[in-house]
Design an enzyme around this catalytic site. Structure first.
Site, PDB file in Angstrom:
ATOM      1  N   HIS A 271      64.026  13.927-152.923  1.00 43.66           N
ATOM      2  CA  HIS A 271      63.603  12.817-152.074  1.00 43.66           C
ATOM      3  C   HIS A 271      64.613  12.649-150.935  1.00 43.66           C
ATOM      4  O   HIS A 271      65.814  12.754-151.149  1.00 43.66           O
ATOM      5  CB  HIS A 271      63.549  11.563-152.962  1.00 43.66           C
ATOM      6  N   ARG A 329      59.405  13.734-149.060  1.00 42.56           N
ATOM      7  CA  ARG A 329      59.160  14.537-150.263  1.00 42.56           C
ATOM      8  C   ARG A 329      58.111  15.591-149.923  1.00 42.56           C
ATOM      9  O   ARG A 329      57.331  15.407-148.980  1.00 42.56           O
ATOM     10  CB  ARG A 329      58.581  13.702-151.408  1.00 42.56           C
ATOM     11  N   LYS A 332      54.202  14.880-148.958  1.00 42.08           N
ATOM     12  CA  LYS A 332      54.034  13.481-148.569  1.00 42.08           C
ATOM     13  C   LYS A 332      53.957  13.419-147.041  1.00 42.08           C
ATOM     14  O   LYS A 332      54.044  14.427-146.356  1.00 42.08           O
ATOM     15  CB  LYS A 332      55.189  12.628-149.103  1.00 42.08           C
ATOM     16  N   ASP A 335      57.516  10.116-141.830  1.00 37.24           N
ATOM     17  CA  ASP A 335      57.871   8.696-141.757  1.00 37.24           C
ATOM     18  C   ASP A 335      59.161   8.603-140.945  1.00 37.24           C
ATOM     19  O   ASP A 335      60.109   9.337-141.191  1.00 37.24           O
ATOM     20  CB  ASP A 335      58.065   8.175-143.198  1.00 37.24           C
ATOM     21  N   CYS A 337      61.739   6.765-140.859  1.00 37.07           N
ATOM     22  CA  CYS A 337      63.068   6.523-141.438  1.00 37.07           C
ATOM     23  C   CYS A 337      63.725   7.825-141.894  1.00 37.07           C
ATOM     24  O   CYS A 337      64.952   7.911-141.952  1.00 37.07           O
ATOM     25  CB  CYS A 337      63.018   5.502-142.565  1.00 37.07           C
ATOM     26  N   TYR A 338      62.914   8.833-142.224  1.00 36.21           N
ATOM     27  CA  TYR A 338      63.498  10.115-142.641  1.00 36.21           C
ATOM     28  C   TYR A 338      64.088  10.884-141.466  1.00 36.21           C
ATOM     29  O   TYR A 338      64.738  11.911-141.657  1.00 36.21           O
ATOM     30  CB  TYR A 338      62.475  10.954-143.410  1.00 36.21           C
ATOM     31  N   ASP A 407      57.598   3.219-139.314  1.00 38.15           N
ATOM     32  CA  ASP A 407      57.290   4.385-140.138  1.00 38.15           C
ATOM     33  C   ASP A 407      56.407   5.350-139.331  1.00 38.15           C
ATOM     34  O   ASP A 407      56.791   6.473-139.010  1.00 38.15           O
ATOM     35  CB  ASP A 407      56.614   3.850-141.416  1.00 38.15           C
ATOM     36  N   ASP A 414      59.702  -2.816-138.337  1.00 38.86           N
ATOM     37  CA  ASP A 414      60.518  -3.674-139.193  1.00 38.86           C
ATOM     38  C   ASP A 414      61.988  -3.323-138.982  1.00 38.86           C
ATOM     39  O   ASP A 414      62.316  -2.341-138.308  1.00 38.86           O
ATOM     40  CB  ASP A 414      60.115  -3.528-140.666  1.00 38.86           C
ATOM     41  N   HIS A 417      63.133   0.261-140.396  1.00 39.91           N
ATOM     42  CA  HIS A 417      62.726   1.438-139.622  1.00 39.91           C
ATOM     43  C   HIS A 417      63.296   1.420-138.212  1.00 39.91           C
ATOM     44  O   HIS A 417      63.527   2.481-137.635  1.00 39.91           O
ATOM     45  CB  HIS A 417      61.198   1.555-139.596  1.00 39.91           C
TER      46      HIS A 417
HETATM   47 ZN   LIG Z   1      60.082   4.798-144.030  1.00 38.39          ZN
END
Ligand SMILES: [Zn+2]
Lengths: 532, 343
Positions: A271, A329, A332, A335, A337-338, A407, A414, A417
């Site tokens: 992850h 992952r 998936k 996003d 934040c990654y 995201d 938010d 993020h």
């Molecule tokens: Zn995220």
């Protein structure tokens, strides 16, 4: 004129492929020019003003394009978003993060730092006072006033203080009770070298990362504290190469289970968030591992498979149709934040000689990269992730039209993020690498000072160990002339410390204080501060 | 649950003896949360309770209220657990409440961790019931990280041979639903290779058993790859199994080769069914990137110049045609072996 390839479904749709296809469709609408495939050819430049002419009026499409068509980082909108949260407060839906108030503070302050903005003295003091109200009487910081000490808010609080705090009365730094904090750390330590994030709470590699960052910044690492921790971290690596949330210490229930032999089975799949935390922890443990650390429970020193980690990290980058964002992952969705958790993890691999700076950059026989400037991406980019595509994801899909980052569309922005998208953008724009010469210079400039001695009866660090930890933590340096900003220099943000997620300047400031080193001497001619 | 939801603690006579404690005293907080009155009221009383150290049945009610408003309030969970132990409530009742909360707040760490504390504490657990509950939750949220790792913890904690073996059916059920579910693949790896699900793979096992399990896993994985070749989860599992058992990648090449040719090139291939090497399905989109990568890795591992040259050719295809987003990584791989060629 071909469209980027959709992720192949092989005529065998499942839930995963359906949500993937829906996401690709939405993401691709945020591409500046869905019909041109200039993205798919990394060599062909579509930077800044050279970008696509067909991305017409930005307002009608909701795309953050400039008048000249390049993607613009909407700094003003993001600033308003951050200021609104900070001054007016977070709306009631943030009640779900009431136990993460230090995080809300840290994300806000650090987002300002990345945007090269500092607070005025009045708000700085308010921030310090707010953070200090989270310190628990038993040591450590909780998620809010009166909340129990917890490793994650402790990281967020201390890092917030790195941004706004100062030495002396009321400055926060000297009001951190390091003895009690250390006792809290030792109280959550487990026999397998892991840490509970709080009393009666779970073990989680994020907690280990948070603890190691705080202990490094505040100079309270000890061999006792990290005994067994390298084995725990190494055990979290899964067959995929990334890291899981934790590893299982034993297969026998009861009060005194026997520890399994290292490596122990990881709990959960590889992850992005855990991989960053594990890898950054591994970096912070290097001063001990390089000095011949031998675990108590294993005959040979623990190792991790860095090649497999690299493979996993690169596999997490989405393809052109996903605008090059990162997933957390396998199978998936991408996003924002990654961008930091995975995109930012590449810099950590350079500590182990994997990636751009396996040799010291900028030696005399190389042509200066400054001279080549904007003519193409290839000349300046030696990194293993696609930095350009990652920036495009953040700029085209990560920005919410009303300010703040997210995201993915059509989600709301938010605080979390916003900070991690900006941190990811920072990691994708700049090449910050561990400099051997900088490390040596720091070690040479070291002056012996009073070490932290835990009042628990076991020894602290030797002078030599403190020097090494200090020099390794602050050896990160931005490669000059290697910054590359999609959309042009106006999109530039501050460089970040790849381990701490602070600016280099803030990292230097707080560490110089807690290790008793002279900041001006440190910054000397060799080190150029990057923050405003 | 015992008091109407719309009555504030401040207006509730049963709580009149508790002094509520506001969150910030003498601090004008920066970046505050704009609480609802209901939440502020409950947490003010919670802070009041924590201050006096009261551990009584009504504290269970209060902490439940807070948890329902904010399931991530770890201090409320902690205090609830301590109170449960102090007032000696039957833990089965608490587990029933958790059945409800776990479904409602599936994404929260704390709900799963609280279950784990209860099971660890009481120890008269019924693991089968628990596994069924987890299975039900996973049907609703098939990739929930906490739920999967909780299942893995439970299996390891109980460490019962029968339970380990039963997991294979469960994984196959989950992969039948969605063969791209990476969480299920990871669970399979955990059970077969690290736990007791491979006939004792994780904890000993004879050589014959190990070989049997390896064959079974390879057959299973190839079968799923043949259904949908562009599935990184299956390829990662395949690589994981080979790495774990130190099986040379080259042994699998006869299978993998079928996935790097174009569909048009397959015309005229035989109809003989080879179970060892199931061919790609009709709908397969080839060449499969993961197969190209695997083949290149197998060539590189041959360890000779010949292999390295063949690997470089494939990496060039990946860098320039098939997987352009990762161009720099494939070039990095090429540089890695070019240093060795002829050396
Ligand atoms: Zn995220």
């Amino acid at each position: 004129m071909t469209l980027p390839r959709a992720t192949p479904v092989d005529g065998f749709p499942t839930h995963t492929s359906r949500v993937q296809a829906e996401t690709e469709e939405i993401l691709f609408k945020h591409h500046p020019d869905p019909l041109s495939n200039n993205n798919a050819t990394p060599g062909s430049s579509s930077l800044g003003a050279a970008s696509t002419p067909t991305s017409s009026s930005s307002s009608t499409q909701g795309k953050p394009a400039d008048s000249d068509g390049g993607p613009a980082l909407q700094k003003q909108l993001h600033m308003s978003f951050l200021v609104r949260n900070m001054v007016q407060g977070f709306p009631a839906r943030y009640i779900s993060q009431d136990a993460s108030q230090p995080w809300l503070m840290f994300w806000t302050l650090q987002a300002f730092s990345i945007l090269q903005v500092g607070l005025d003295p009045g708000n700085k003091q308010r921030a310090i006072d707010t953070v200090m109200s989270w310190q628990h009487p038993d040591g450590g910081f909780g998620g809010g006033p009166g909340q129990r000490p917890h490793l994650l808010p402790t990281y967020a609080s201390v890092c917030a203080l790195a941004v706004v705090g100062r030495p002396g009365p009321g400055g926060g730094w000297d009001q951190i009770d390091r003895q009690k904090l250390y006792r809290f750390f030792m109280s959550v330590k487990q026999p397998d070298g892991s840490f509970l994030v709080a009393k009666d709470a779970e073990v989680d590699v994020r907690g280990t990362y948070c603890l190691l960052v705080v202990a490094t910044l505040l100079g309270i690492l000890t061999p006792e504290l990290i005994e067994g921790t390298p084995e725990f971290i190494a055990s979290c690596q899964t067959y995929e190469g990334g890291f899981a949330s934790a590893s299982q210490p034993s297969y026998s229930p009861g009060p005194n289970p026997t520890l399994l032999e290292f490596p122990r089975p990881p709990l959960g799949e590889a992850h992005g968030g855990y991989t960053f935390c594990a890898l950054a922890s591994w970096v912070l443990l290097q001063p001990f591992l390089e000095a011949g650390y031998k675990g108590a429970h294993s005959s040979k020193p623990p190792t991790i498979d860095l090649n497999n980690t690299l493979r996993w990290l690169v596999q997490m980058q989405g393809t052109e149709i996903e605008l090059g964002g990162f997933k957390g992952r396998t199978n998936k969705l991408v996003d924002g934040c990654y961008s930091w958790w995975v995109g930012g993890a590449f810099a950590l691999l350079e500590v182990f000689g994997i990636g751009a700076s396996s040799e010291e950059i900028g030696s005399q026989n190389q042509p200066s990269k400054d001279e080549k400037l904007d003519d193409g991406w290839d000349d300046v980019d030696d990194s293993l992730l696609n930095r350009k595509a990652l920036q495009e994801y953040i700029l085209w899909a990560g920005q919410h039209p009303a300010g703040g980052l997210r995201d993915k569309p059509p989600k709301h922005a938010d605080a979390y993020h916003t900070q991690y998208c900006l941190a990811g953008l920072s990691a994708a724009q700049h090449h910050v690498y561990p400099s051997v010469s900088r490390e040596q210079a720091l070690a040479q400039a070291w002056v012996e000072t009073e070490p932290f001695e835990p009042d628990l009866g076991h020894p602290g660090l030797s002078q030599e160990q403190r020097k090494t930890i200090f020099a390794k933590a602050l050896c990160w340096k931005e490669e000059e002339g290697a910054s590359k900003c999609v959309g042009g220099a106006k999109n530039r943000v501050n460089a970040s410390h790849p381990v701490f997620d602070l600016t280099i300047t803030h990292s230097q400031g707080i560490m110089a204080h807690f290790y008793g080193q002279d900041l001006e001497r440190l910054r000397g001619p060799a080190a150029k501060p990057t923050a405003a | 649950m015992t008091s109407p939801a719309d009555v504030l603690y401040a207006d509730n006579p049963a709580w009149a003896d508790v002094t509520p404690l506001p969150q910030y005293e003498g601090v004008n907080p920066l970046a505050p949360i704009l609480y609802t009155e209901e939440y502020k009221d409950a947490t003010d009383y919670f802070r009041g309770i924590v201050k006096t150290g009261e551990k009584s049945p009504r504290v269970l009610e209060l902490t439940e209220k807070i948890i329902r408003l904010n399931p991530a309030h770890y201090s409320a969970w902690q205090y609830r657990f301590e109170t449960l132990k102090a007032v000696k409530v039957p833990l089965e009742d608490e587990l029933k409440l958790m059945d409800e909360l776990a479904v409602k707040y599936l994404k929260t760490y704390q709900v799963w961790h609280h279950r784990r504390l209860l099971l660890t504490e009481s120890y008269n657990l019924e693991p089968k019931r628990e596994l069924e509950f987890i299975a039900k939750s996973l049907k609703a949220d098939t990739k929930n990280y906490h739920t999967w790792s909780y299942r893995q913890w439970l299996l390891a904690f109980v460490n019962d041979g029968e339970l380990w073996v039963g997991e294979l059916d469960f994984v196959e059920e989950m992969l039948n639903e969605d063969l791209r579910n990476n969480s299920a693949w990871h669970h399979r790896f955990f059970v077969v290779w690290l736990g007791g699900g491979g006939g004792g793979m994780g904890v000993g096992g004879t050589r014959e058993e190990k070989e049997r399990v390896l064959r079974r896993e390879l057959t299973f994985t190839k079968q799923l790859i043949s259904l949908a070749p562009n599935n990184p989860s299956a390829w990662n599992y395949l690589r994981g199994v080979l790495d774990r058992t130190e099986t040379p990648y080259g042994l699998i090449l006869p299978f993998v080769r079928l996935y790097i040719v174009n569909l048009s090139d397959r015309a005229g291939s035989t109809d003989i069914v080879d179970v060892e090497n199931p061919p790609p399905s009709e709908g397969a989109q080839l060449p499969c990137t993961a197969a190209l990568e695997f083949t290149a890795d197998a060539y590189e591992r041959q360890g000779d110049d010949e292999g390295r040259k063949k690997a470089v050719e494939l990496w060039k295809v990946l860098a320039n045609e098939q997987d352009t987003i990762r161009k720099r990584y494939w070039e990095f791989r090429i540089r890695g072996v070019e240093k060795k060629v002829g050396a």
